[in-house]
Structures are given as C-alpha cells and as structure tokens.
Scaffold this motif. Structure first.
Motif, PDB file in Angstrom:
ATOM      1  N   VAL A   2       0.851  -1.193   0.000  1.00 49.71           N
ATOM      2  CA  VAL A   2       0.000   0.000   0.000  1.00 49.71           C
ATOM      3  C   VAL A   2       0.883   1.238   0.000  1.00 49.71           C
ATOM      4  N   GLY A   3       2.074   1.137   0.632  1.00 47.53           N
ATOM      5  CA  GLY A   3       2.996   2.269   0.714  1.00 47.53           C
ATOM      6  C   GLY A   3       3.849   2.438  -0.527  1.00 47.53           C
ATOM      7  N   GLY A   4       3.600   1.664  -1.575  1.00 47.65           N
ATOM      8  CA  GLY A   4       4.330   1.843  -2.819  1.00 47.65           C
ATOM      9  C   GLY A   4       5.503   0.907  -3.015  1.00 47.65           C
ATOM     10  N   VAL A   5       5.722  -0.028  -2.109  1.00 48.38           N
ATOM     11  CA  VAL A   5       6.799  -1.002  -2.273  1.00 48.38           C
ATOM     12  C   VAL A   5       6.168  -2.238  -2.909  1.00 48.38           C
ATOM     13  N   GLU A   6       6.421  -2.431  -4.198  1.00 53.26           N
ATOM     14  CA  GLU A   6       5.734  -3.522  -4.889  1.00 53.26           C
ATOM     15  C   GLU A   6       6.399  -4.867  -4.726  1.00 53.26           C
ATOM     16  N   ARG A   7       7.651  -4.896  -4.253  1.00 50.20           N
ATOM     17  CA  ARG A   7       8.344  -6.164  -4.027  1.00 50.20           C
ATOM     18  C   ARG A   7       9.103  -6.104  -2.715  1.00 50.20           C
ATOM     19  N   TYR A   8       9.036  -7.236  -2.002  1.00 55.73           N
ATOM     20  CA  TYR A   8       9.706  -7.328  -0.707  1.00 55.73           C
ATOM     21  C   TYR A   8      10.211  -8.755  -0.569  1.00 55.73           C
ATOM     22  N   TYR A   9      11.478  -8.906  -0.219  1.00 52.68           N
ATOM     23  CA  TYR A   9      12.075 -10.232  -0.034  1.00 52.68           C
ATOM     24  C   TYR A   9      12.698 -10.292   1.351  1.00 52.68           C
ATOM     25  N   GLN A  10      12.583 -11.439   1.986  1.00 51.39           N
ATOM     26  CA  GLN A  10      13.180 -11.614   3.304  1.00 51.39           C
ATOM     27  C   GLN A  10      13.772 -13.009   3.390  1.00 51.39           C
ATOM     28  N   LEU A  11      15.052 -13.094   3.757  1.00 54.52           N
ATOM     29  CA  LEU A  11      15.694 -14.377   4.025  1.00 54.52           C
ATOM     30  C   LEU A  11      15.648 -14.599   5.521  1.00 54.52           C
ATOM     31  N   ALA A  12      15.237 -15.802   5.918  1.00 55.77           N
ATOM     32  CA  ALA A  12      15.102 -16.066   7.348  1.00 55.77           C
ATOM     33  C   ALA A  12      15.514 -17.494   7.671  1.00 55.77           C
ATOM     34  N   ARG A  13      16.236 -17.650   8.772  1.00 56.51           N
ATOM     35  CA  ARG A  13      16.574 -18.969   9.295  1.00 56.51           C
ATOM     36  C   ARG A  13      15.358 -19.470  10.053  1.00 56.51           C
ATOM     37  N   CYS A  14      14.918 -20.695   9.783  1.00 58.69           N
ATOM     38  CA  CYS A  14      13.682 -21.210  10.364  1.00 58.69           C
ATOM     39  C   CYS A  14      13.925 -22.516  11.114  1.00 58.69           C
ATOM     40  N   PHE A  15      13.097 -22.732  12.104  1.00 60.60           N
ATOM     41  CA  PHE A  15      13.110 -23.970  12.875  1.00 60.60           C
ATOM     42  C   PHE A  15      11.670 -24.442  12.984  1.00 60.60           C
ATOM     43  N   ARG A  16      11.405 -25.667  12.572  1.00 64.15           N
ATOM     44  CA  ARG A  16      10.037 -26.194  12.621  1.00 64.15           C
ATOM     45  C   ARG A  16       9.649 -26.543  14.052  1.00 64.15           C
ATOM     46  N   ASP A  17       8.573 -25.976  14.498  1.00 64.43           N
ATOM     47  CA  ASP A  17       8.038 -26.267  15.812  1.00 64.43           C
ATOM     48  C   ASP A  17       6.867 -27.234  15.652  1.00 64.43           C
ATOM     49  N   GLU A  18       7.187 -28.431  15.137  1.00 63.90           N
ATOM     50  CA  GLU A  18       6.168 -29.446  14.911  1.00 63.90           C
ATOM     51  C   GLU A  18       6.848 -30.802  14.866  1.00 63.90           C
TER      52      GLU A  18
END
Length: 179
Positions: A2-18
């Motif tokens: 909505v603020g005009g940023v049409e693309r956003y990427y995020q790299l994240a380290r993940c751990f499954r809690d399942e």
C-alpha cells in the motif's frame, strides 16, 4: 505494498516447531517473497534465477533453466503423487484398456466404476522369489492397500497369479519396455 513497495524479499533462518517427518527438514533457510501485480511466470523466473545464481556462487555449479515443470494432474497421473522424485524414472503406466475385459474382477470392477489400472515397472525384479513378493505385499498392506497384484514379464510372457485363461488381459505394444 500500500505504501508503494511492490516487491519485498526476506531471508530467514527457520526452525520447525512441529513433529518431525522424513520429508521435512527440522531447520532450514527460507525466502519470503511478497510481490504485487505479478503472474505465475514472474515468480517462476524470479525463483529460477535466484537458485541458478546461488548454486553458481556457492558451489560453482550451472543449473539449467527453466526448470522442468509438471502440472498437478500430470504429476499425479505419471507418478501417483503430487511431489514426485523424478530422478528414478518410476512412472506409472496405464493398463486400463488391457484389463477392461479381464476376468480379474478387482481390475475389471474398478474400471467399470470409472477407475483405472496403473502399474509401476520394477525392472530387474522378475527374479524375485515368492517370499520376497509376500514381503512386498505385506509392505503394501501396511500402507493401506488391500494387497499387491504383480505380473512378472519374462521372455515376453506374463507370469502372475492374476493372469490365467479367464483373467488374461489384452496385450499391446508395451512389451519391449516391460521386460
């Protein structure tokens, strides 16, 4: 967006809690992609380009693009699952027409009810002993099957408990590929 940023990427380290499963990693790195006003090809191109670059920089391996693609329906029809491991060429073959008029009621009954008869070509297993076949049948049952129907093809002849004079299916051009 909505603020005009049409693309956003995020790299994240993940751990499954399942609960752990054989087909899931416990810990991994993921990329979160948020994009506006795109189509399917846009995301394919982005991810293919990203993976091609990462493999080249990290391991000096050239990954060919575009990646092979299967529709959901094609994957299920060819491999029996929506996430096939295509490295082994274990595709299902449709034998519906061969068994349509068969006296083997398990198959002909399924076909009469709009079902299909498919087979997995286990090349090299024609020499399996009856004990080995019994073990494979029990394994199939442990996964919810009612049993395991098998046909050994030796010298162009079908050998199986389900193939006899009353149950013989029509044979077709499959022979050279199924020996």
């Amino acid at each position: 967006m909505v603020g005009g940023v049409e693309r956003y990427y995020q790299l994240a380290r993940c751990f499954r809690d399942e609960d752990q499963r054989a087909d899931r990693q416990l810990e991994f790195t993921q990329i979160d992609i948020e994009m506006s006003f795109i189509d399917r090809e846009d995301i394919y191109n982005l991810v293919e380009g990203l993976l091609k670059r990462v493999w080249k920089v990290a391991l000096n391996i050239d990954v060919p693009t575009p990646f092979k693609r299967l529709t959901f329906q094609e994957a299920v029809n060819r491999y029996g699952v929506d996430k096939p491991d295509t490295r082994f060429g274990m595709e299902l073959a449709d034998f519906t027409e061969e068994f349509r008029g068969s006296g083997f009621k398990v198959f002909s009954g399924a076909i009469a009810n709009q079902g299909v008869v498919k087979a997995l070509n286990a090349k090299g297993l024609a020499g399996a002993t009856q004990g080995q076949m019994d073990t494979m049948t029990e394994l199939a049952k442990s996964f919810g099957a009612k049993g395991l129907a098998y046909i050994k093809v030796e010298g162009g002849e079908w050998k199986s408990p389900i193939v006899n004079s009353s149950a013989s299916p029509k044979k077709r051009h499959w022979r050279k590929n199924w020996q």
